[in-house]
Design a protein around this motif. Structure first.
Motif, mmCIF file in Angstrom:
data_model
loop_
_atom_site.group_PDB
_atom_site.id
_atom_site.type_symbol
_atom_site.label_atom_id
_atom_site.label_comp_id
_atom_site.label_asym_id
_atom_site.label_seq_id
_atom_site.Cartn_x
_atom_site.Cartn_y
_atom_site.Cartn_z
ATOM 1 N N PHE A 126 0.828 -1.211 0.000
ATOM 2 C CA PHE A 126 0.000 0.000 0.000
ATOM 3 C C PHE A 126 0.859 1.256 0.000
ATOM 4 C CE2 PHE A 126 -2.577 -3.333 1.744
ATOM 5 C CZ PHE A 126 -3.845 -3.078 1.275
ATOM 6 N N GLN A 127 0.237 2.330 -0.470
ATOM 7 C CA GLN A 127 0.925 3.611 -0.537
ATOM 8 C C GLN A 127 1.426 4.064 0.839
ATOM 9 O OE1 GLN A 127 -1.438 6.707 -2.250
ATOM 10 N NE2 GLN A 127 0.004 8.319 -1.706
ATOM 11 N N ASN A 128 0.549 3.931 1.861
ATOM 12 C CA ASN A 128 0.983 4.391 3.188
ATOM 13 C C ASN A 128 1.469 3.225 4.030
ATOM 14 O OD1 ASN A 128 -1.330 3.121 3.727
ATOM 15 N ND2 ASN A 128 -2.447 4.896 4.501
ATOM 16 N N GLN A 184 8.583 0.994 3.922
ATOM 17 C CA GLN A 184 8.158 0.491 2.629
ATOM 18 C C GLN A 184 8.832 -0.845 2.319
ATOM 19 O OE1 GLN A 184 5.748 0.058 0.745
ATOM 20 N NE2 GLN A 184 5.520 2.219 0.220
ATOM 21 N N ARG A 185 10.075 -0.993 2.746
ATOM 22 C CA ARG A 185 10.749 -2.279 2.564
ATOM 23 C C ARG A 185 10.015 -3.358 3.354
ATOM 24 N NH1 ARG A 185 16.404 -2.167 1.257
ATOM 25 N NH2 ARG A 185 16.920 -0.052 0.659
ATOM 26 N N VAL A 186 9.632 -3.018 4.590
ATOM 27 C CA VAL A 186 8.933 -4.017 5.402
ATOM 28 C C VAL A 186 7.612 -4.390 4.724
ATOM 29 C CG1 VAL A 186 7.805 -4.459 7.608
ATOM 30 C CG2 VAL A 186 9.989 -3.252 7.535
ATOM 31 N N ALA A 187 6.916 -3.371 4.189
ATOM 32 C CA ALA A 187 5.649 -3.647 3.522
ATOM 33 C C ALA A 187 5.865 -4.572 2.333
ATOM 34 C CB ALA A 187 4.999 -2.338 3.068
ATOM 35 N N ILE A 188 6.949 -4.340 1.608
ATOM 36 C CA ILE A 188 7.260 -5.218 0.471
ATOM 37 C C ILE A 188 7.654 -6.605 0.988
ATOM 38 C CG2 ILE A 188 8.842 -5.575 -1.471
ATOM 39 C CD1 ILE A 188 8.991 -2.437 -1.606
ATOM 40 N N GLY A 189 8.432 -6.575 2.100
ATOM 41 C CA GLY A 189 8.846 -7.842 2.695
ATOM 42 C C GLY A 189 7.649 -8.667 3.130
ATOM 43 N N ARG A 190 6.636 -7.988 3.659
ATOM 44 C CA ARG A 190 5.433 -8.687 4.085
ATOM 45 C C ARG A 190 4.785 -9.382 2.884
ATOM 46 N NH1 ARG A 190 0.989 -5.132 7.077
ATOM 47 N NH2 ARG A 190 0.789 -4.218 5.025
#
Lengths: 377, 426, 296
Positions: free
Chosen positions: A81-83, A140-146
Motif C-alpha cells: 500500500f501507498q501508506n 516500505q521495505r517491510v511492507a514489500i517484505g510482508r
C-alpha cells in the motif's frame, strides 16, 4: 503459471462508473505498470484484482484460476500500500509473518520465510523493531517484505513510492526493478508518475475514465501513442501541441499549416477514424526535444525567451513563438517548451531562432487520435 | 500618590457612607427554618408584622430542604456565625445540641405577658426542658392516625377496629372484598414509615416507662432492649405483613405513593401522619375519618397516649441577641400566629387558642388539633429519640423484618448489639 | 541607571516558583490540607457538632475491619467496578464495532440515542428509574407481568439479593453510550488500509477484530477501563437517589457509607477513617494507571 487475465471488468460506486469494461492480460513474470490521471480507475482496478472491491461484471483469473469471487487471501496475490499499512502493534517480523500465521503455517516454516524475505530486502537488522521506529523507506521495505513472505503468485503495488522523497524514490525504483528480476514474479504496479512507468515497466497500461487507452512497451507508447492523451501523458516535459489547419489532402498525404510557418506535408499513417478533409482543424504535436537548429530544419520561427532552466546536462527554454500559440504544453499562456540536449547560453528576454522539421511532427485529428507519426517512429 | 492609593482612599471614605444608616443600629436576628409547603408564605407574613411592631429588629431568614438542613445546621452551629434561632426536631436531635453546648438555655427570656413561657402550656414547654434548663420554643406537633375511607366502611359494614387484632382481621376482610385493594399501604422506601408503626407498637406492648430506659440507653447492659415485648412488637409487623395488609414490595414503595393509594381509594385505610389530612384534601378526597392506634391485648401501653413529635426552634449558644431572638420566637407562637400557621401549613400549632376563630380550617383538622391536645403523654418517634446509630439499626431491622431476611428475634438482637456498642463507647 | 543583568540561574528559579505557586496554592487548599485533616480526624472520635474530639488512635480503622457494612460497601464497589467494565466497556465496544462497520444508515441518529443518557445528571437518571422500577405502578412490573413472568416480590430495588445488580444496570444504561462514543472514535481512527492488508493476509471479520481492531484501540480501552474503575469507586449520587444504600445497607458503597456515617450517624472520625481507606484505594489505582500508560 501466474498470469493474470481480466475480461469485461466493470465496477460502479452508485452512479459513478469507475471501470467501464476492461480487458487485460498480464503474462507470467511480467512487470505491468498502470498509469493515468487521478480518477482514471487504476487504483480501483488494482483493488478489484486484490479482491478488496467486488466486481460488478466480468472475471479475473490468476494462473488460470477464476478468482472473481474468492476472498482476498485466497487469490494468490499480495499487495503493497501507498501508506505502508503496517500493523502498528506488531514488530517487523510480526508484520511479515502475519499472513502465514493466519494461514496456520508451522512456526519453523514461517521463520524461514521471514528470514528469506528479510535477506532479500536487507532488513534483517530491523526484525525486532516496531514500525514507528522505522524511516519511511524502511517501512516500505517491510511492507514489500510482508508481501514477499507470503510468496504470492502476483504482487500488486498501489503507488508504493509516492510517500517517499525524490532521492529515495529513485533508489527504490532501481531496487524494485532488481527485485522483479530476482523473483521473476508477476507484478502489477499502479502509479501516476510517468517516470516510474517508463523506467520500470515491461508494459504500460494507460487508463482513462475507466477504460484502457493503450497498452504497450514504454517505447511503443512514447513513440507511437494512439492519441493526444497518451502522447501528452508520457514524456517530461510534455509534448507541445499546436493547432493547425489541414490545407490539402491528396490520397494518403496531408498538408497542414501553422500560422506563420510554411505548409508541411506528411503521410497519413492511420486511416481509421474520421475522414480528414481540407479545411479541418488538426493538432500538431512536437516533443520538446524534437526542435532542431534553424539552419537545417526547413522551417524556422522566432522565439522570445521567458524562462530558462539550466539542468546541467540539458537546457529547457520556455518562450513565446512568433506567429502562433500552443494549445497544450508544460509552459503557460500558449508558450512552447524546447529542450536542448546541451548547455545553452541564452537569457530571458532574448529572441532566438528555432528550427522545426516536418519529419518530427505528430498530427492528431480533432478527436485526439494520432493520424501521422514522425519519420523515425 | 499613585492611582492605587487614590482608589483605596476613596473606597475607605465611601464605604461607611454607602451603608444604609438604618441597618447599622438595627439588631439583626438570623433565622433558619425548614422549607415546607406554605412555610415561606407564613414566615414572610410574620416577619413583616414583627418588624413593623419592632422597628429595631431585622429578621434575616433562610430556609432549607429537609436533608440539606440536617447537614447545614450541624456545620453552621460549629462555625463562627451560626443562625441566632434555628429549627429542630425535639428529641435526640435537640438534646444532642444541648449536651454539646450549642443550644442556649432561655429560661430567663420570654417570661413577660407576650413571652412564649406565658403563651404556651406547661405540657408543650416540658418537651424543651432538659437538665433543669429550657432549651427552645415548641412550634408545632405532628401526630399519627389510622385514616379510613368512610363510604367504603359503610358500604361493606366494616367497624372501626378496637384492638390491634381487629386491624389484622380488617386486612383479611378487605382483601376478601377485593384482592386488588391494599388494606394498609406502607411505602417504606425511606424506612421511617415502619419506624412510626414500631414506635407505637413498642409503646402499646412494652409501655412508655419501660421503653424510656432502653431508648436513653440507661438500662444496665444485661437488660438493655431485652424486654420480650420488643420482639412481640416486630411479630405484630410480621402478622400485618402475613395478613396482606401492605402492598407488594413495601421497601421499594415511596411514602408519597402510599398517600396516593389512599386518596385515589385504591386503599381503604392508611396509618398516616397528621400532615396527611392536608395531602388527601389537596388530592380532592375528604370522605375520611381517623382513629388512634388501638391497644394491643395484654400490652402495657397507657390509655390516652399517642404518637406526637414536637418540632420547634432553638437559640444558638453563640447568639449575641438572645433577647431579640426570643422576642421573635415568642411572636411565632401567639394565638394569631398559631392560627396562621395552622391555616398555611395544616399542622397543629403549639398554641391552639386561636384555632376556633378560623373559618378556613377543616373539621378533620380541628379533630386532629383537639386529639393532640387531649393526648396524656406524647410518644416521640424512635428515630428522633434514639442515638443515631441505634436508630439506624432499628430502621434497617424494619426493612429486614419486612423482607423476611431477619426474624423478629434476630432484628432485636441486632438492635441490642448496636445499643451495647454505642453505650460502651460513650 | 543601568541594571546589572541577573544571572540566568536565579532568574529561572524565581520564574519557576512564580509559575508553580498558583497550582501549589490551589492544590494545598483543595487537596493537601483536606487530606491532612481527614488523616488527622481519622484518629479521633467526634461528630460534626462535637465540642470535644477524643483521641482513639487507630481504633476507627479497627472498627472498619469489623464493620460488616464496610465490607458490603467495598464488595458493592468492586461489583460495580467489575460489572461496569464488563457491561459498559464490553457493550460499548460491541456497539461501537457494530456502528463502525455494520450499520451505515442512521448511524448518527443511533449514536445520539445511545449517547443521550450520558448527558442526564445521575440524580435525574435515578429518579427516572425509580418510576420505571416502582413495584406498584412502574411500567417494568407491568411489562414483566404481561410477559407472563413474576416480578421480584420485594421490588427490583427492594430485594437485597438483586438491588445492587439493578443499580449496576442503571449505571451501565447511563454510561455505555459514553464508552461507545469513546471507543467508536478510536475505531474510526484505525486506517482502513490496515483492514485491507489484514484481509489480504487472511484476517477478516472476528479475526480482524481480534488481531487488528483490539490492539489498535488498546490505549483507548485502557482509558475506558480506568474511567469506569474510578467512576465505580466514587459512585454516590445514583445510589443515594435510588436506594439510599438500602434495603438494609444491601446497596451501600463506600462513598454513601462515608456520607451516612459523617452526616447521619455523627461518626465523623469513623467516616474519616473510611475516607482514608478509599483514598488508599484511589492512590493504588492511580499508580496502576501510571504503570499501564507507561507500558503503552
Amino acid at each position: 503459471m501466474s498470469d493474470v487475465k481480466i475480461s469485461g471488468l466493470r465496477k460502479s460506486y452508485g452512479r459513478f462508473e469507475a471501470i467501464k469494461g476492461v480487458d487485460l492480460t498480464v503474462a507470467d513474470g511480467e512487470f505491468v505498470v498502470m498509469v493515468g490521471p487521478s480518477g482514471c480507475g487504476k487504483s480501483t482496478l488494482l483493488r478489484t484484482i486484490a479482491g478488496l472491491e467486488g466486481a460488478d461484471e466480468g472475471a479475473i483469473a490468476v494462473g488460470g484460476r477464476d478468482v472473481t469471487h474468492e476472498e482476498p487471501a485466497d487469490r494468490g496475490v499480495a499487495m503493497v500500500f501507498q501508506n505502508y499499512a503496517l500493523y502498528p502493534h506488531m514488530n517487523v517480523s510480526g508484520n511479515m509473518s502475519f499472513g502465514l500465521r493466519m494461514a496456520g503455517m508451522a512456526k519453523d516454516k514461517i521463520a524461514a520465510a521471514v528470514e528469506r524475505a528479510a535477506g532479500i530486502l536487507n532488513i534483517g537488522d530491523h526484525l525486532d523493531k516496531q514500525p514507528k521506529a522505522l524511516s519511511g523507506g524502511q517501512k516500505q521495505r517491510v511492507a514489500i517484505g510482508r508481501a514477499i513472505t507470503r510468496q504470492p503468485e502476483v504482487f500488486l503495488f498501489d503507488e508504493p513510492l509516492s510517500n517517499l522523497d525524490a532521492a529515495l524514490r529513485t533508489k527504490m525504483r532501481v531496487e524494485l526493478g532488481r527485485l522483479h528480476a530476482d523473483l521473476g514474479a508477476t507484478m502489477i504496479y499502479v502509479t501516476h508518475d510517468q517516470t516510474e512507468a517508463m523506467t520500470m515497466a515491461d508494459r504500460i497500461v494507460v487508463l482513462r475514465d475507466g477504460l484502457v487507452e493503450q497498452v504497450g512497451s514504454p517505447r511503443e507508447l512514447y513513440n507511437r501513442p494512439v492519441g493526444r492523451f497518451v502522447a501528452g501523458f508520457l514524456g517530461s516535459p510534455r509534448m507541445n501541441v499546436v493547432p493547425a489547419r489541414l490545407t490539402r489532402r491528396e490520397g494518403d498525404r496531408i498538408t497542414v499549416s501553422i500560422d506563420g510557418l510554411d505548409d508541411m506535408t506528411r503521410p497519413l499513417d492511420v486511416t481509421k477514424g474520421k475522414d480528414l478533409r481540407e479545411g479541418d482543424t488538426v493538432f500538431v504535436g512536437i516533443r520538446p526535444e524534437a526542435f532542431g537548429p534553424p539552419e537545417d530544419s526547413g522551417r524556422r520561427f522566432a522565439l522570445k525567451i521567458r524562462v530558462v532552466e539550466n539542468l546541467g546536462r540539458e537546457t529547457l527554454v520556455y518562450g513565446t513563438p512568433q506567429g502562433f500559440v500552443s494549445d497544450e504544453s508544460d509552459a503557460e499562456d500558449g508558450d512552447l517548451v524546447i529542450q536542448f540536449a546541451r548547455q545553452k547560453d541564452v537569457r530571458p528576454g532574448q529572441t532566438i531562432d528555432i528550427g522545426l522539421s516536418a519529419s518530427a511532427l505528430y498530427i492528431f485529428d480533432d478527436a485526439g487520435l494520432t493520424r501521422s507519426f514522425p519519420n523515425d517512429h | 500618590m499613585n492611582i492605587w492609593m487614590k482608589t483605596l482612599t476613596a473606597l475607605a471614605v465611601a464605604l461607611p457612607l454607602g451603608m444604609p444608616a438604618a441597618a447599622q443600629d438595627k439588631v439583626q436576628v438570623k433565622f433558619w427554618t425548614l422549607k415546607n409547603p406554605g412555610m415561606d408564605e407564613f414566615i414572610a407574613g410574620r416577619v413583616e408584622a414583627f418588624e413593623e411592631a419592632n422597628p429595631g429588629i431585622e429578621i434575616i431568614y433562610e430556609d432549607f430542604p429537609n436533608e440539606a438542613y440536617k447537614t447545614a445546621i450541624q456545620v453552621a452551629l460549629n462555625g463562627s456565625e451560626p443562625p441566632d434561632a434555628f429549627y429542630n426536631w425535639v428529641g435526640e436531635d435537640s438534646s444532642r445540641f444541648v449536651r454539646e453546648g450549642l443550644a442556649m438555655d432561655i429560661s430567663d427570656y420570654g417570661t413577660g405577658p407576650d413571652g412564649f413561657q406565658s403563651l404556651l402550656s406547661d405540657g408543650w414547654l416540658s418537651s424543651m426542658r432538659q437538665d433543669g434548663g429550657l432549651y427552645g420554643v415548641p412550634l408545632e406537633a405532628v401526630s399519627k392516625f389510622f385514616y379510613y375511607n368512610v363510604p367504603f366502611f359503610e358500604e361493606h359494614d366494616l367497624k372501626v377496629p378496637e384492638t390491634f387484632d381487629d386491624v389484622v382481621q380488617m386486612c383479611r376482610d378487605i382483601r376478601a372484598i377485593d384482592s386488588n385493594l391494599v388494606p394498609l399501604p406502607l411505602g417504606n422506601s425511606e424506612r421511617w414509615k415502619l419506624i412510626h408503626w414500631i414506635t407505637m407498637l413498642n409503646e402499646r406492648i412494652v409501655g412508655q416507662e419501660a421503653t424510656s430506659v432502653d431508648y436513653s440507653l440507661s438500662a444496665p447492659d444485661d437488660e438493655l432492649f431485652t424486654n420480650p415485648g420488643y420482639v412481640e412488637a416486630w411479630e405484630k409487623v410480621v402478622e400485618l405483613r402475613d395478613a396482606d395488609c401492605f402492598e407488594d414490595a413495601p421497601n421499594a414503595t415511596a411514602p408519597e405513593l402510599s398517600y396516593v393509594m389512599f386518596s385515589t381509594q385504591a386503599a381503604p385505610m392508611i396509618y398516616c401522619g397528621s400532615w396527611c389530612a392536608g395531602i388527601f384534601d389537596g388530592d380532592g378526597f375528604t370522605d375520611y375519618a381517623m382513629f388512634r392506634m388501638p391497644p394491643v391485648e395484654g400490652g402495657k401501653g397507657a390509655d390516652g397516649t399517642n404518637f406526637v413529635i414536637i418540632q420547634g426552634y432553638q437559640v444558638s449558644a453563640k447568639s449575641k441577641h438572645p433577647e431579640e431572638t426570643v422576642k421573635w420566637l415568642s411572636f411565632l407562637v401567639t394565638p394569631e400566629s398559631g392560627r396562621g400557621y395552622a391555616e398555611a401549613m395544616s399542622r397543629v400549632p403549639s398554641n391552639p387558642s386561636g384555632l376556633e376563630e378560623s373559618e378556613s380550617l377543616t373539621d378533620s383538622f380541628k379533630w386532629i388539633a383537639n386529639d393532640v391536645a387531649s393526648v396524656t403523654a406524647p410518644i416521640n418517634v424512635l428515630d428522633v429519640l434514639l442515638d443515631n446509630n441505634v436508630s439506624e439499626a432499628y430502621l434497617n431491622a424494619g426493612v429486614e423484618v419486612l423482607n423476611g431476611s431477619k426474624t423478629p428475634q434476630e432484628a432485636m438482637d441486632s438492635v441490642r448489639q448496636t445499643a451495647l456498642e454505642v453505650k460502651n463507647r460513650q | 541607571m543601568p541594571q546589572r543583568p541577573r544571572t540566568a540561574r536565579s532568574d529561572g528559579r524565581l520564574t519557576y516558583a512564580a509559575m508553580l505557586s498558583p497550582a501549589i496554592v490551589l492544590l494545598s487548599i483543595f487537596v493537601f490540607v483536606p487530606v491532612a485533616l481527614v488523616l488527622y480526624g481519622s484518629l479521633f472520635r467526634f461528630g460534626l457538632t462535637s465540642a470535644e474530639w477524643t483521641f482513639v488512635g487507630l481504633s476507627n480503622y479497627v472498627r472498619a475491619m469489623g464493620d460488616g457494612v464496610f465490607w458490603i460497601a467495598l464488595r458493592n464497589n468492586i461489583i460495580i467496578v467489575v460489572g461496569s467494565i464488563v457491561l459498559q466497556v464490553g457493550f460499548g465496544t460491541l456497539l461501537a464495532a457494530v456502528l463502525d462497520r455494520g450499520i451505515t444508515v442512521g448511524n448518527t441518529v443511533l449514536r445520539t440515542i445511545i449517547f443521550a443518557p450520558m448527558v442526564i445528571s445521575s440524580v435525574a437518571v435515578g429518579l427516572i428509574w425509580l418510576i420505571i422500577l416502582d413495584p406498584n405502578v412502574g411500567p417494568l412490573v407491568s411489562l414483566v407481568k404481561a410477559m407472563g413472568l413474576t416480578p421480584p416480590r420485594l421490588g427490583f430495588l427492594g430485594d437485597p439479593s438483586i438491588s445492587i445488580w439493578v443499580v449496576l444496570g442503571i449505571a451501565s444504561w447511563q454510561y455505555t453510550g459514553f464508552m461507545m462514543v469513546l471507543i467508536l472514535a478510536g475505531l474510526q481512527a484505525v486506517p482502513k488500509e490496515l483492514y485491507q492488508a489484514a484481509a489480504l493476509d487472511g484476517a477478516t471479520g472476528l479475526r480482524a477484530f481480534w488481531h487488528i481492531t483490539l490492539p489498535a484501540i488498546r490505549n483507548i480501552l485502557i482509558v475506558a477501563v480506568l474511567i469506569t474503575t474510578v467512576g465505580g469507586f466514587k459512585v454516590f449520587d445514583l445510589i443515594f437517589v435510588t436506594t439510599g444504600g438500602g434495603p438494609a445497607n444491601a446497596t451501600q458503597v463506600l462513598s454513601t457509607w462515608i456520607y451516612f456515617q459523617a452526616f447521619n450517624l455523627g461518626n465523623t472520625g469513623y467516616a474519616d477513617a473510611i475516607s482514608v481507606i478509599l483514598l488508599a484505594i484511589a492512590v493504588l489505582l492511580g499508580w496502576a494507571q501510571l504503570k499501564s500508560s507507561r507500558r503503552a
